[in-house]
Write an enzyme that holds these catalytic residues in place. Structure first.
Site, PDB file in Angstrom:
ATOM      1  N   SER A  35      46.777  39.366  43.990  1.00 20.32           N
ATOM      2  CA  SER A  35      47.066  38.422  45.065  1.00 20.32           C
ATOM      3  C   SER A  35      48.534  38.006  44.955  1.00 20.32           C
ATOM      4  O   SER A  35      49.020  37.706  43.864  1.00 20.32           O
ATOM      5  CB  SER A  35      46.166  37.190  44.922  1.00 20.32           C
ATOM      6  OG  SER A  35      46.449  36.251  45.929  1.00 20.32           O
ATOM      7  N   SER A  37      51.066  39.989  45.582  1.00 21.30           N
ATOM      8  CA  SER A  37      51.941  41.130  45.275  1.00 21.30           C
ATOM      9  C   SER A  37      52.668  41.643  46.513  1.00 21.30           C
ATOM     10  O   SER A  37      53.691  42.320  46.401  1.00 21.30           O
ATOM     11  CB  SER A  37      51.145  42.266  44.620  1.00 21.30           C
ATOM     12  OG  SER A  37      50.129  42.732  45.486  1.00 21.30           O
ATOM     13  N   SER A 107      40.996  44.806  45.480  1.00 21.97           N
ATOM     14  CA  SER A 107      40.130  45.885  44.968  1.00 21.97           C
ATOM     15  C   SER A 107      40.371  46.111  43.478  1.00 21.97           C
ATOM     16  O   SER A 107      40.942  47.120  43.087  1.00 21.97           O
ATOM     17  CB  SER A 107      40.302  47.176  45.774  1.00 21.97           C
ATOM     18  OG  SER A 107      41.642  47.539  45.963  1.00 21.97           O
TER      19      SER A 107
END
Length: 197
Positions: A35, A37, A107
């Site tokens: 999160s 990035s 993911s």
């Protein structure tokens, strides 16, 4: 529930016909990373540029999908797996329609990404690791999620108290700690255009 009475109906338009009409191959461009990035930012910027150049492209974003299709899922390991399974199936439908699908999902588990890769033909799944050190993601924290996770307000937060498994052999790495947004976007666009030939 049994599937024995459910019959698959082939489309009257083949994937190859869609691709010929679109003048490019379809595929899944699977952005994965922590999160903060830059996955969603890069995905949307790349999609905009590709769209303006005539490509059939769509973005599936983690937060957006959880507002609808996956709003019944939480963040346990099992729910995360189901989240990715559903997205993989939706992405596959787009690929069959000749579309380039750019996904932006944390993911976190390698196995889930491997399963999605197996849903489509060889060469149609492209794993893109949006690499960024945890401390940089925390500094960015555009949604304030890391702060909440550190305060115990968000359990099972990836990178804090839930693992993120980096891709072992991604097709592309975008190090957003080193690259600007524009550089990251352009590298992704160039990659997609090359693979869509």
């Amino acid at each position: 529930m049994s599937n024995e009475h459910i019959v698959w109906h082939d489309s009257s338009i083949t994937k190859n016909e869609y691709q010929q009409k679109n003048n490019h191959k379809s595929g899944i461009i699977w952005l994965t990373g922590l999160s903060g990035s830059g996955k969603s930012t890069i995905a949307n910027a790349a999609a905009r540029e590709l769209f303006e150049q005539g490509y059939q492209v769509t973005v599936l974003d983690g937060d957006n999908v959880r507002h609808g299709l996956n709003k019944d899922l939480g963040f346990s390991d099992d729910d995360r797996k189901e989240n990715i399974r559903r997205i993989g199936e939706v992405a596959k439908l787009f690929v069959e329609q000749g579309t380039i699908v750019i996904t932006a999902f944390i993911s976190p588990f390698q196995e889930d990404r491997r399963i999605v890769r197996q849903l489509v033909e060889a060469g149609e799944f492209h794993e893109v690791f949006v690499k960024c050190d945890l401390n940089v993601c925390e500094e960015r924290d555009p949604k304030g999620l890391y702060k909440k996770a550190r305060n115990g307000e968000i359990p099972f937060f990836t990178g804090i108290d839930s693992p993120y498994e980096e891709p072992a052999a991604p097709e592309l790495v975008l190090d957003t700690g080193e690259l600007s947004r524009e550089e990251s976007k352009q590298r992704l666009v160039d990659y997609v255009k090359e693979k869509a030939k």
